[in-house]
Design a protein around this motif. Structure first.
Motif: not given
Length: 272
Positions: A125, A166, A169, A171, A174-175, A177-178, A211
């Motif tokens: 990334s 991913e 990861f 949850t 992920k939140s 990151r978003d 992560y």
């Protein structure tokens, strides 16, 4: 330089179809920089002698391969096996690409396979920073550049191969990151982030590096720099305005962080 067979162009190491290109050869690893400054006729079927990684610095093109079509935009990174036939149709100018060509001896020396390189390309990334630094070293090309280029590529490989999928990861990660990606130009505190995902700040700090292979602060700064990279080539903002739009404290802070991530001062990079 090139060979033609049945309307397919076979490109030798260090040669490209672009009307403007340069190549810096570091023995078993070569950095190529290709530029399409103005509209030209493109779309020639071709392949490369060596396994190659290509990164789109800016611009875009549609790539056709045997079984698929790929839209390559700024930030796209793709791997090509030796002899893999493809063609590219450019629609946005100027366009600039950075390529790495790898000799078999280089892969053998460091214990990598083409399959692992292809996997690393798909997982990384932070490729934008690696490739801009590689471009910088190819431009400088002094007595230290060979070691620097090898170290950059090895770090790219190791970080990619260690990166978590991913699917692994949690949850809430992920939140996190978003939220960071959606609000990249804001200065979100750890406390605010904790409240948004309902996870204790200590847990976020503890697991974030696991992560993302960096701290929360480093990740946020990288997001800001990544957006500034696009602005430096697509806007008429001054450096002070770019720093403000991207959420940096001031131009001085922006300059320090940008150089750390890319190897370039922003004013020099805007002219690349």
């Amino acid at each position: 330089m090139t060979q033609r067979s049945d309307h397919i162009v076979f490109l030798k190491k260090g040669h490209y179809l672009a009307p403007k290109y340069s190549a810096a050869n570091f023995d078993d690893l070569l950095i190529g920089i290709t530029t399409y400054d103005v509209p030209v006729k493109t779309g020639v079927w071709h392949s490369h002698e060596k396994p190659l990684i290509s990164f789109v610095l800016y611009g875009n093109n549609t790539e056709y391969r045997k079984e698929k079509t790929i839209e390559r935009t700024a930030g796209s990174i793709d791997f090509y096996h030796s002899g893999e036939i493809h063609k590219n149709v450019y629609s946005k100018f100027p366009s600039k690409h950075i390529s790495i060509e790898l000799d078999r001896d280089f892969l053998l020396n460091y214990g990598y396979t083409e399959t692992e390189v292809e996997l690393a390309v798909k997982k990384n990334s932070d490729a934008v920073f690696t490739f801009i630094k590689l471009m910088h070293e190819a431009t400088v090309n002094d007595l230290h550049s060979k070691s620097a280029v090898e170290m950059l590529f090895i770090a790219f490989m190791e970080n990619s191969l260690r990166a978590k999928n991913e699917a692994q990861f949690p949850t809430w990660i992920k939140s996190v990151r978003d939220i960071l990606n959606d609000r990249w130009n804001e200065n979100i505190s750890l406390t605010e982030l904790s409240e948004c995902v309902n996870v204790h700040p200590t847990s976020i700090s503890k697991y974030f590096r696991k992560y993302f292979s960096c701290t929360l602060g480093e990740y946020i700064r990288k997001l800001k720099v990544r957006h500034s990279i696009n602005l430096l080539h697509t806007s008429n903002y001054s450096l002070t305005e770019t720093a403000h739009v991207c959420g940096f404290a001031d131009q001085s802070h922006f300059t320090r962080v940008f150089k750390s991530c890319t190897g370039y001062l922003p004013k020099h990079y805007s002219k690349v």
